[in-house]
Enzyme design. Structure first.
Site, PDB file in Angstrom:
ATOM      1  CG  ASP A  35       1.552  -5.534  -7.383  1.00  0.00           C
ATOM      2  OD1 ASP A  35       2.450  -5.425  -6.536  1.00  0.00           O
ATOM      3  OD2 ASP A  35       0.549  -6.261  -7.236  1.00  0.00           O
ATOM      4  CG  MET A  37       5.155  -4.917 -12.182  1.00  0.00           C
ATOM      5  SD  MET A  37       4.768  -6.602 -12.692  1.00  0.00           S
ATOM      6  CE  MET A  37       3.934  -7.191 -11.225  1.00  0.00           C
ATOM      7  CG  MET A 137       9.049  -8.814  -3.017  1.00  0.00           C
ATOM      8  SD  MET A 137       7.320  -8.429  -3.341  1.00  0.00           S
ATOM      9  CE  MET A 137       6.812  -9.801  -4.389  1.00  0.00           C
ATOM     10  CG  ASP A 175       3.260  -8.688  -2.691  1.00  0.00           C
ATOM     11  OD1 ASP A 175       2.416  -9.477  -3.158  1.00  0.00           O
ATOM     12  OD2 ASP A 175       3.650  -7.663  -3.297  1.00  0.00           O
TER      13      ASP A 175
HETATM   14  C1  DX5 Z   1       4.182  -9.680  -7.594  1.00  0.00           C
HETATM   15  C2  DX5 Z   1       3.329  -8.637  -6.941  1.00  0.00           C
HETATM   16  C3  DX5 Z   1       2.264  -9.187  -6.087  1.00  0.00           C
HETATM   17  C4  DX5 Z   1       1.274 -10.081  -6.781  1.00  0.00           C
HETATM   18  C5  DX5 Z   1       0.780 -11.071  -5.775  1.00  0.00           C
HETATM   19  O1  DX5 Z   1       5.271  -9.079  -8.173  1.00  0.00           O
HETATM   20  O2  DX5 Z   1       4.106  -7.781  -6.138  1.00  0.00           O
HETATM   21  O3  DX5 Z   1       1.576  -8.148  -5.376  1.00  0.00           O
HETATM   22  O4  DX5 Z   1       0.183  -9.386  -7.341  1.00  0.00           O
HETATM   23  O5  DX5 Z   1      -0.018 -12.012  -6.417  1.00  0.00           O
HETATM   24  P1  DX5 Z   1      -0.319 -13.430  -5.766  1.00  0.00           P
HETATM   25  O6  DX5 Z   1      -1.016 -13.171  -4.453  1.00  0.00           O
HETATM   26  O7  DX5 Z   1      -1.234 -14.074  -6.768  1.00  0.00           O
HETATM   27  O8  DX5 Z   1       0.967 -14.154  -5.603  1.00  0.00           O
HETATM   28 ZN    ZN Z   2       3.007  -6.334  -4.828  1.00  0.00          ZN
END
Ligand code: DX5
Ligand code: ZN
Length: 216
Positions: A35, A37, A137, A175
């Site tokens: 990920d 960001m 998402m 996700d």
């Molecule tokens: C959030 C990310 C996810 C995150 C998921 O913005 O895209 O990939 O790491 O984490 P969990 O499974 O703990 O919700």
């Molecule tokens: Zn992610």
């Protein structure tokens, strides 16, 4: 029917990544989810290319790179050069999505598109045939450990139909807030790949956690 798991490195132990990645190598995980960001597209900053490069050296699973950044086009070659097998961009971050997908394919990677919780799956109707992956998402992007948004089930059913009817080969990925409790329903409704961060890395044994999410 696929039942793939892509553990999200965001929840791993950054003080000892080598340890956690070795466990992933020896697990039933299919990919490793990274990920990225930028603090602009999402209200958090995670990691960038030096970390991806290091992870790529250690990890024997394909890297599935989820870019939560504005203007991902600028970085297609760097994402490829640092080891991504799949480059996944946000629908909401790409004005010229068709061009971005072409650029990712021309760079030799699989191309994915992610939809935020508020974005209807129908916006992909005219691009889904070009995609290798669609990610829904199931939390608002930016953080691990959030609660699964139930409306995702409805979106998943609609997306499964859209992908199947179009003849697209795109895999469907989910996700956010995925765990061993909701995984069976997500797979049953047609998800091909589940991302899981906290459910894999926080609590219990990584290898066993992956098995239970996968239903093994
Ligand atoms: C959030 C990310 C996810 C995150 C998921 O913005 O895209 O990939 O790491 O984490 P969990 O499974 O703990 O919700
Ligand atoms: Zn992610």
């Amino acid at each position: 029917m696929n039942r793939l798991i892509s553990p999200s490195l965001l929840s791993a132990d950054f003080g000892n990544l080598e340890h956690d990645i070795e466990l992933i190598n020896n697990s039933d995980a299919d990919w490793l989810h990274l990920d990225v960001m930028d603090g602009v597209f999402v209200p958090n900053i995670s990691f960038g290319f030096p970390v991806i490069k290091y992870v790529n050296k250690l990890c024997r699973k394909p890297l599935d790179v989820h870019l939560m950044i504005v203007d991902p086009d600028k970085f297609v070659n760097e994402v490829r050069d640092n080891g991504a097998a799949i480059m996944n961009v946000h629908y909401e971050a790409c004005t010229h999505l068709h061009r971005t997908i072409q650029n990712i394919h021309n760079a030799g990677m699989k191309a994915g598109v992610t939809l935020n919780p508020h974005t209807p799956v129908e916006v992909l109707r005219d691009i889904v045939g070009d995609l290798d992956l669609v990610l829904l998402m199931s939390v608002n992007p930016g953080f691990g450990g959030q609660k699964f948004i139930e409306h995702t089930y409805d979106k998943l059913v609609r997306l499964r139909k859209l992908v199947d009817e179009s003849g697209s080969k795109a895999l469907i990925q989910i996700d956010g807030g995925v765990n061993a409790e909701n995984a069976p329903e997500l797979f049953n409704l047609g998800a091909d790949c589940l991302v899981a961060g906290n459910a894999v890395f926080k609590g219990g044994e990584i290898i066993n956690n992956i098995k239970s999410i996968k239903g093994l």
